[in-house]
Write an enzyme that holds these catalytic residues in place. Sequence first.
Site, mmCIF file in Angstrom:
data_model
loop_
_atom_site.group_PDB
_atom_site.id
_atom_site.type_symbol
_atom_site.label_atom_id
_atom_site.label_comp_id
_atom_site.label_asym_id
_atom_site.label_seq_id
_atom_site.Cartn_x
_atom_site.Cartn_y
_atom_site.Cartn_z
ATOM 1 N N ASN A 152 -6.415 -13.630 -1.418
ATOM 2 C CA ASN A 152 -6.707 -14.077 -2.893
ATOM 3 C C ASN A 152 -6.383 -15.109 -3.045
ATOM 4 O O ASN A 152 -5.986 -15.587 -4.459
ATOM 5 C CB ASN A 152 -5.719 -12.882 -3.628
ATOM 6 C CG ASN A 152 -6.400 -11.477 -3.437
ATOM 7 O OD1 ASN A 152 -7.408 -11.181 -3.687
ATOM 8 N ND2 ASN A 152 -5.398 -10.588 -2.908
ATOM 9 N N TYR A 178 0.831 -1.335 0.067
ATOM 10 C CA TYR A 178 -0.019 0.276 0.008
ATOM 11 C C TYR A 178 0.995 1.367 0.013
ATOM 12 O O TYR A 178 1.521 1.493 1.125
ATOM 13 C CB TYR A 178 -0.990 0.082 1.228
ATOM 14 C CG TYR A 178 -1.924 -1.018 1.232
ATOM 15 C CD1 TYR A 178 -2.351 -1.805 -0.129
ATOM 16 C CD2 TYR A 178 -2.838 -1.423 2.506
ATOM 17 C CE1 TYR A 178 -3.239 -2.803 0.090
ATOM 18 C CE2 TYR A 178 -3.606 -2.450 2.298
ATOM 19 C CZ TYR A 178 -3.925 -2.899 1.141
ATOM 20 O OH TYR A 178 -4.873 -4.068 1.215
ATOM 21 N N SER A 215 -12.691 -5.014 -0.483
ATOM 22 C CA SER A 215 -13.536 -4.075 -1.471
ATOM 23 C C SER A 215 -14.882 -4.575 -1.135
ATOM 24 O O SER A 215 -15.848 -4.802 -2.138
ATOM 25 C CB SER A 215 -13.207 -4.580 -2.778
ATOM 26 O OG SER A 215 -13.770 -3.490 -3.533
ATOM 27 N N GLN A 269 -11.571 6.503 3.924
ATOM 28 C CA GLN A 269 -10.467 7.388 4.358
ATOM 29 C C GLN A 269 -11.185 8.574 5.281
ATOM 30 O O GLN A 269 -10.416 9.447 5.699
ATOM 31 C CB GLN A 269 -9.311 7.782 3.677
ATOM 32 C CG GLN A 269 -8.809 6.491 3.065
ATOM 33 C CD GLN A 269 -8.025 5.553 4.452
ATOM 34 O OE1 GLN A 269 -7.343 6.068 4.972
ATOM 35 N NE2 GLN A 269 -8.257 4.198 4.259
#
Length: 304
Positions: free
Chosen positions: A162, A59, A213, A270
């Site tokens: 994932n 990130y 997500s 955020q």
Amino acid sequence: MTEIILSSEPRLLGKSGMLVSPLAWGMWRFAGDDVTAARTRVEAAFEAGITLFDTADIYGPDNDEPFGAAEVLLGRVFAEAPGLRDKMVLASKGGIRMGVPYDSSPAYIVEAVDASLKRLKTERIDLWQIHRPDLLTHPADIAATLEELVLQGKIVSVGVSNYTPAQTAALKSYLNIPLVSTQPEFSALATAPLFDGTMDRAIKYGMAVLAWSPLGQGRLASNDAADDRTTVVRAVLDTHADKYGVGRAAVAYAWIMAHPAKPIPIVGSQNPARIIEAADAYKVRFERSEWYAILEASLGERLP
């Protein structure tokens, strides 16, 4: 008819022995140089009842910042307010290398964990996850490395992100410690974990599911022009949101949380106000028909 009622009570993070909130907060977009503003976002998550914080070493570049930038910023927050670290269950991820793209070799896993600890200014990572599967590393080598890092106290527990159910099973078969979590993309627009065995395997082995997500890469929260499928799903979510006097995002989180695997949505906003509003998800209930109506809207067809 029995309603599906959500609980805000902490639950175990898989078989880790650690208690976490039913919502998590993610730091993919945790960026900038303002430590005060960054701390405000962290404290907003606590205000929403969130205790599970999820970051990753990769990130940064997506925000036009260096590799590791989000971890560095969180480490600066910890340096300013050390008490915040002990209030949270801290999760991070590694195994993506710029230009490679994936590396879960034993040497790199050790390097990645040590680098994250340094950036985060902490002595341990509570949950360390392999960010994406490296097809060139045998799961036995990954398992041995993770076990050694746990033994050393650098990480408390391990998970995957994932991974397919088969990849998860392969790694788990070599581990002598629990594989406590899996982190798939899961939302009312990304429903594959319901059908590919991810949820079923998590239930079978007592693994936590961390849903990344959960707003469909922001499309479910947005009012911008969208494809027909997204527009239909938004409309069904809005109908349910009106019923409970909450925002559409809260229903999207609640829809995820209603599954018996008890998935934990990773709130990505955020914006401190939006982070706090995530707790409205606990106000939402579902009749079975209402939950399935959202799924059918996503699939674009009636279930048989």
